[in-house]
Design an enzyme around this catalytic site. Structure first.
Site, PDB file in Angstrom:
ATOM      1  N   ASP A  79       0.829  -1.209   0.000  1.00  0.00           N
ATOM      2  CA  ASP A  79       0.000   0.000   0.000  1.00  0.00           C
ATOM      3  C   ASP A  79       0.861   1.255   0.000  1.00  0.00           C
ATOM      4  O   ASP A  79       1.596   1.518   0.959  1.00  0.00           O
ATOM      5  CB  ASP A  79      -0.897  -0.034   1.246  1.00  0.00           C
ATOM      6  CG  ASP A  79      -1.965   1.048   1.232  1.00  0.00           C
ATOM      7  OD1 ASP A  79      -1.955   1.897   0.318  1.00  0.00           O
ATOM      8  OD2 ASP A  79      -2.808   1.035   2.147  1.00  0.00           O
ATOM      9  N   ASP A 133     -11.316   4.213  -2.282  1.00  0.00           N
ATOM     10  CA  ASP A 133     -11.717   3.106  -1.416  1.00  0.00           C
ATOM     11  C   ASP A 133     -13.227   2.929  -1.489  1.00  0.00           C
ATOM     12  O   ASP A 133     -13.981   3.876  -1.252  1.00  0.00           O
ATOM     13  CB  ASP A 133     -11.319   3.380   0.035  1.00  0.00           C
ATOM     14  CG  ASP A 133      -9.815   3.307   0.249  1.00  0.00           C
ATOM     15  OD1 ASP A 133      -9.111   2.862  -0.666  1.00  0.00           O
ATOM     16  OD2 ASP A 133      -9.361   3.690   1.332  1.00  0.00           O
TER      17      ASP A 133
END
Length: 670
Positions: free
Chosen positions: A173, A232
């Site tokens: 990430d 997201d």
């Protein structure tokens, strides 16, 4: 029940093409993605990720193991869900040598012991890190979360640790990795290539999933096997806004950015983890039709499929969508072409995806809040044959033959999903379907296939066969498919045996029907049920072998409002035992012809608004015969009683309708 597609002949092609709207593209071949040449992730990875369900605070070893067992218990591993991935917040502080440690409170046995347990279930294990100094959850270094547990300065060390633990999948990430106060000037090329090479040097096969926001599809195939696209995803179906990332906004994002150009074997656009089963900030979950859109569109877009909810509380109807082998087969198609939007008119979208064997997957997606019809010429879908057999992937059945257009009526926020296979004169007779088969472990059962001849030619006799599994084995190698005159159908029964000791749950079974040298492949379900009741029992104490709810899941011995007084109560009368639902809903129980009567009542729960309206039916789930029905019922109307003879009934189904005015405030109690 989803709408069946209608199929039209060539004579109506010109007129019906006008209904399809402006054609946005054709299904020309996409450029091949420049994927890592390591043989990994040749189809989109599938599994479960901890973040959507557990985030940081609830992440524990026991919760992760529960998810792994849930994958196996639900039979999801049998259709390809194999990775169990722990996201951020698993870390403890690095030790004196700089090695990773796990949070002692969350993972008291350490990560390797957890990975070993997951491998023992036949699954694969994944973990999380990032190229910066912090990870995403540790950006603020507050709340007791350890700062400095990103992989910056420890890349090879971490890769070696991951390999020694038995990691099969790394989510890497970028989140804040290059912020000035953390790692000045850190470049993606340096960071990603270092971890890619470090993992490769360990000699262990580890899939790399990159999470980034900087148009990663344009460069990530050189560094990883999949990459996040868009924001997201929240547990919202809509709307399409950047401030509220939703299923609808992710679908629109892939279309407007032409992401199909960047997808292929070993290189996948990841639309983010599935949010089916999760509640948003207002406590609302996606409806059944919205869940079909979420799963179906992720599949036609060749996105990785990662579940992010508690599998033991997930609505059975949605669970069945997740493990539908024919929908998963589209997602996992070996050609690896991502689907493209072909047309959009007034919120009704047509998407198509070419498949490895020459078939075409088609999704009709309705982004609007009202049901709508759509019709699309086959040529716009990339069709090259004269005629096609239409297979409904949700229902797992062939529904017709078309030579002109494909049409359907699609519910609000819903998606109808089809597979088209080219049909010769002989193949046009091989239209097949199979309903679910219910059986107890250690018993024989019969898979009933329906074979239809929808052509204008007689079809010769053929054969049907079932491909065995460890739990379900065919008793006969083949069964006879009779010769059929035009328009005729036949039921072909293939006997199978369910192995003793098989756990309850759904087992997908592949079948084939061969006529005139051409074979059609389909999937049936064998649902292994517990032993039938042998004494008096309440329906709410029996396992539900099928269930579907119109709002947020069925409730045993309470209503579905979810807060406050959850007592089952209709017009002031309360019941301690029963089932709370919200229309449209249906659940069924296995009786095995062991029960003689059922008594009870049905009505609108008192916690529902005065606007609520419902209808009710009890059906023999095998024959479909309605045994009892309740007319339109409203608030304040006393529950309607029933007392029914159940002699010879194997399965009983309870259905609550919405009264024809949408399912708002339609809390129905059985």
């Amino acid at each position: 029940m989803p709408s069946r597609p209608t199929v039209r002949g060539r004579g109506l092609l010109t007129a019906l093409a006008l209904l399809a709207g402006t054609l946005c593209s054709t299904l020309a071949s996409a450029p091949a993605a420049s994927a890592l040449d390591d043989g990994l992730a040749l189809t989109p990875p599938m599994g479960w990720n901890s973040w959507n369900q557990l985030a940081c605070d609830d992440l524990t070893e026991s919760a992760v193991l529960s998810a792994a067992h849930g994958i196996v218990d639900a039979g999801l591993d049998k259709v390809g869900y194999e990775y169990i991935v722990i996201d951020d917040c698993w870390q403890g502080p690095r030790d004196a040598s700089g090695n990773y440690t796990a949070s002692a409170a969350k993972f008291p046995r350490g990560i390797k012991a957890l990975a070993d347990d997951i491998h023992a279930l036949g699954l694969k294990f994944g973990i999380y890190s990032g190229p910066g100094t912090p990870t995403c959850a540790g950006r603020g270094a507050g709340g007791g979360y350890p700062y400095g547990v990103g992989s910056y300065g420890h890349v090879q060390q971490d890769a070696n640790t991951f390999a020694s633990w038995g990691v099969d999948y790394l989510k890497y990430d970028w989140c804040s990795a290059d912020e000035t106060q953390q790692v000045p000037g850190l470049s993606r090329d340096t960071a990603y290539s270092q971890m890619r090479d470090a993992l490769a040097s360990t000699g262990r096969d580890i899939v790399i999933s990159l999470s980034d926001r900087n148009s990663p599809w344009t460069y990530s195939a050189s560094y990883g096997h999949l990459w996040r696209v868009g924001s997201d995803l929240h547990p919202n179906f809509g709307p399409v806004t950047s401030s509220s990332p939703s299923v609808q906004s992710q679908i629109e994002f892939t279309a407007t950015n032409s992401l199909w150009n960047f997808s292929g074997p070993g290189a996948w656009n990841d639309l983010d983890m599935l949010q089916v089963g999760n509640a948003n900030s207002s406590g609302t979950r996606m409806t059944y039709d919205e869940s079909r859109t979420h799963i179906g569109m992720w599949s036609i877009l060749a996105s990785p499929l990662f579940i992010g909810t508690d599998l033991y509380t997930l609505d059975a109807g949605v669970l069945d969508l997740l493990r539908n082998p024919e929908v998963v087969a589209v997602d996992q198609d070996a050609l690896g072409k991502q689907g493209r939007r072909i047309s959009v008119t007034d919120g009704m979208e047509t998407w198509a995806r070419p498949l490895a064997n020459g078939d075409i997957a088609v999704a009709f997606y309705n982004s609007t809040a009202t049901a709508s019809s759509v019709s699309t010429p086959l040529a716009a879908l990339g069709a090259t044959a004269d005629r096609y057999i239409v297979r409904d992937l949700w229902e797992r059945e062939d529904t017709g033959v078309t030579a002109g257009t494909l049409s359907a009526t699609v519910p609000a926020h819903g998606t109808e999903f089809f597979r088209l296979r080219a049909a010769s004169a002989a193949a046009a007779t091989v239209l097949t379907s199979a309903k679910a088969t219910f059986a107890q472990a250690g018993h024989d059962a019969t898979i009933a296939l329906t074979v239809s001849n929808r052509s204008d030619l007689s079809s010769p006799a053929g054969t049907a066969a079932v491909t065995g599994t460890a739990a379900v084995t065919p008793i006969l190698a083949t069964a006879v498919v009779p010769a059929l005159s035009p328009g005729d159908s036949a039921t072909v029964r293939v006997p199978v045996r369910v192995a003793a000791g098989t756990a309850t749950g759904t087992i997908p079974v592949e079948y084939s029907v061969t006529v005139a040298g051409e074979t059609a492949i389909g999937h049936a379900q064998v649902i292994v049920v517990a032993a039938a009741p042998s004494t008096n029992v309440y329906a709410s104490d029996l396992p539900f072998i099928t269930e579907r709810d119109g709002w947020q899941g069925l409730e045993r011995d309470k209503n579905v409002k979810g807060s406050g007084d959850t007592t089952l109560k209709v017009a002031g009368t309360s019941w301690a035992k029963g089932v709370g639902t919200n229309a449209e809903s249906e659940f069924s129980v296995w009786l095995g012809s062991q029960c003689t009567r059922i008594t009870g009542a049905f009505g609108l729960d008192d916690r529902a608004s005065s606007l609520g309206t419902i209808t009710g039916e009890i059906r023999d789930a095998v024959t479909g015969v309605t045994l009892w029905s309740a007319p339109l019922m409203k608030s304040g109307v006393a529950a309607r009683a029933f007392d029914l003879d159940l002699t010879s009934v194997d399965r009983l189904s309870f259905v609550a309708g919405d009264g024809g005015d949408t399912n708002s405030n339609d809390n129905a109690d059985w």
